[in-house]
Design a protein around this motif. Sequence first.
Motif, mmCIF file in Angstrom:
data_model
loop_
_atom_site.group_PDB
_atom_site.id
_atom_site.type_symbol
_atom_site.label_atom_id
_atom_site.label_comp_id
_atom_site.label_asym_id
_atom_site.label_seq_id
_atom_site.Cartn_x
_atom_site.Cartn_y
_atom_site.Cartn_z
ATOM 1 N N UNK A 37 0.873 -1.160 0.000
ATOM 2 C CA UNK A 37 0.000 0.000 0.000
ATOM 3 C C UNK A 37 0.923 1.226 0.000
ATOM 4 N N UNK A 38 0.383 2.366 0.387
ATOM 5 C CA UNK A 38 1.188 3.589 0.431
ATOM 6 C C UNK A 38 0.636 4.478 1.532
ATOM 7 N N UNK A 39 1.410 5.481 1.888
ATOM 8 C CA UNK A 39 0.948 6.450 2.876
ATOM 9 C C UNK A 39 0.920 7.819 2.226
ATOM 10 N N UNK A 40 -0.280 8.312 1.945
ATOM 11 C CA UNK A 40 -0.488 9.642 1.395
ATOM 12 C C UNK A 40 -0.825 10.608 2.526
ATOM 13 N N UNK A 41 -0.699 11.900 2.251
ATOM 14 C CA UNK A 41 -1.082 12.899 3.257
ATOM 15 C C UNK A 41 -2.545 12.725 3.646
ATOM 16 N N UNK A 42 -3.386 12.426 2.657
ATOM 17 C CA UNK A 42 -4.808 12.249 2.956
ATOM 18 C C UNK A 42 -5.051 11.023 3.832
ATOM 19 N N UNK A 43 -4.220 9.981 3.684
ATOM 20 C CA UNK A 43 -4.320 8.818 4.574
ATOM 21 C C UNK A 43 -3.984 9.216 6.006
ATOM 22 N N UNK A 44 -2.918 10.000 6.144
ATOM 23 C CA UNK A 44 -2.505 10.443 7.480
ATOM 24 C C UNK A 44 -3.591 11.285 8.133
ATOM 25 N N UNK A 45 -4.192 12.181 7.351
ATOM 26 C CA UNK A 45 -5.270 13.013 7.892
ATOM 27 C C UNK A 45 -6.479 12.166 8.276
ATOM 28 N N UNK A 46 -6.750 11.136 7.484
ATOM 29 C CA UNK A 46 -7.880 10.249 7.776
ATOM 30 C C UNK A 46 -7.665 9.482 9.072
ATOM 31 N N UNK A 47 -6.446 9.045 9.330
ATOM 32 C CA UNK A 47 -6.165 8.240 10.519
ATOM 33 C C UNK A 47 -6.477 8.972 11.812
ATOM 34 N N UNK A 48 -6.357 10.294 11.777
ATOM 35 C CA UNK A 48 -6.690 11.093 12.952
ATOM 36 C C UNK A 48 -7.976 11.896 12.726
ATOM 37 N N UNK A 49 -8.676 11.542 11.635
ATOM 38 C CA UNK A 49 -9.978 12.114 11.264
ATOM 39 C C UNK A 49 -9.972 13.643 11.277
ATOM 40 N N UNK A 50 -8.894 14.226 10.807
ATOM 41 C CA UNK A 50 -8.741 15.681 10.812
ATOM 42 C C UNK A 50 -9.809 16.344 9.947
ATOM 43 N N UNK A 51 -10.163 15.702 8.844
ATOM 44 C CA UNK A 51 -11.147 16.281 7.925
ATOM 45 C C UNK A 51 -12.563 15.761 8.178
ATOM 46 N N UNK A 52 -12.731 14.975 9.270
ATOM 47 C CA UNK A 52 -14.055 14.424 9.641
ATOM 48 C C UNK A 52 -14.701 13.640 8.505
ATOM 49 N N UNK A 53 -13.878 12.864 7.799
ATOM 50 C CA UNK A 53 -14.399 12.084 6.677
ATOM 51 C C UNK A 53 -14.775 10.661 7.077
ATOM 52 N N UNK A 54 -14.287 10.205 8.234
ATOM 53 C CA UNK A 54 -14.627 8.861 8.701
ATOM 54 C C UNK A 54 -15.924 8.937 9.484
ATOM 55 N N UNK A 55 -16.934 8.240 9.006
ATOM 56 C CA UNK A 55 -18.255 8.332 9.621
ATOM 57 C C UNK A 55 -18.524 7.229 10.634
ATOM 58 N N UNK A 56 -17.833 6.096 10.505
ATOM 59 C CA UNK A 56 -18.070 4.992 11.437
ATOM 60 C C UNK A 56 -16.751 4.317 11.790
ATOM 61 N N UNK A 57 -16.702 3.791 13.013
ATOM 62 C CA UNK A 57 -15.497 3.144 13.536
ATOM 63 C C UNK A 57 -15.856 1.744 13.996
ATOM 64 N N UNK A 58 -14.913 0.794 13.954
ATOM 65 C CA UNK A 58 -13.538 0.900 13.450
ATOM 66 C C UNK A 58 -13.506 1.048 11.928
ATOM 67 N N UNK A 59 -12.363 1.569 11.446
ATOM 68 C CA UNK A 59 -12.238 1.825 10.005
ATOM 69 C C UNK A 59 -10.813 1.525 9.546
ATOM 70 N N UNK A 60 -10.686 0.982 8.321
ATOM 71 C CA UNK A 60 -9.376 0.710 7.725
ATOM 72 C C UNK A 60 -9.098 1.773 6.666
ATOM 73 N N UNK A 61 -8.022 2.560 6.816
ATOM 74 C CA UNK A 61 -7.684 3.573 5.823
ATOM 75 C C UNK A 61 -6.862 2.975 4.676
ATOM 76 N N UNK A 62 -6.422 3.838 3.770
ATOM 77 C CA UNK A 62 -5.545 3.400 2.682
ATOM 78 C C UNK A 62 -6.205 3.533 1.325
#
Length: 326
Positions: A37-62
């Motif tokens: 896989x890869x680590x993009x800036x948007x992945x990093x932001x998603x992991x800490x939900x900075x942009x509030x894009x994750x609606x349900x937990x647990x969640x797998x990013x990438x």
Amino acid sequence: MEAIVIEKEKDKAVPKFKTIDESALPKGDVLVRVNYSALNYSDAATMFNIWNMVESFPHIPGIDFVGTVIRSSNEKFDVGERVLHTSYGVGYNRFGGLAEKAVSNGDWLIKVPDSVTDIQVMGLGTVGLTAMLAITELETNGLIPDDGKVLVTGATGGVGSLSIQLLHQLGYEVVASTGKLDSSAEYLKSIGASEVIDRDVFKTETKENLEDENYAGFIDSIGGNTLSRAIKQLQYEGVGISTGIVTGLDLDISLAPFVMRGVKLIGINSVYTEKGKRERAWKRLFELVDFETLGKSLRIEPIEKVPQLAQNMLNGNNTGRIVVRV
């Protein structure tokens, strides 16, 4: 299966490396064993939900992954074929590729040619696709190497470094803007930059509607005041490409560059790029990229280190492209 899993703890998103049951995967017509896989800036932001894009937990990013088909009900893909995936909301609102297995839809997958390795594919990933789409737009709107210098901001990031390499391959004179002038100037020149400048020259606000015509075009992944200043510095009928919003969504600029110099500003969103355009971009990427040069930009890291790597990236402590060994 092992995965990076984002959990909610006291109203905060926390990424962890842990085991999750395969039955938690979403529905889809192709099951892929993920190799990288890869680590993009948007992945990093998603992991800490900075942009509030994750609606349900647990969640797998990438949002990116490459691997081998292990089950398919889609007639276009056979078991054992190598495939790559980028975007379509995967990693944000659907389980992503930072896991040993991922489910996708056949319409979202691209077949990987034998001439390219999995590491090389993820060395490109979303950032490579975005850079290629950006350069295609520059060309479509008339930019040629003889027109003048092309500015690339956020030069040590994924989109920035790939843009520099591709533009250099195509014969453009590239000016790289970075906040890591002392530590990264030599690296940026080694991948194709003709000149490296400090990003601080774009950070301050100006009241001028127009500035000196320094660039025939630009590819910006920063946004905010950097983008505003870059637009003001485009030469007559110059072309600017916006690919990111690292410093925010606001754009403080008058219409002067557009009506007095006839410049163009074009946005790139690779998430929902239609399949045909996506396939053409990947085909050109595989043909154009100098993979030896690309290798200078890559770091191969194990998946268990991803949470800390993501935090480092958000803190601005990252250079080049992180490929994640799953």
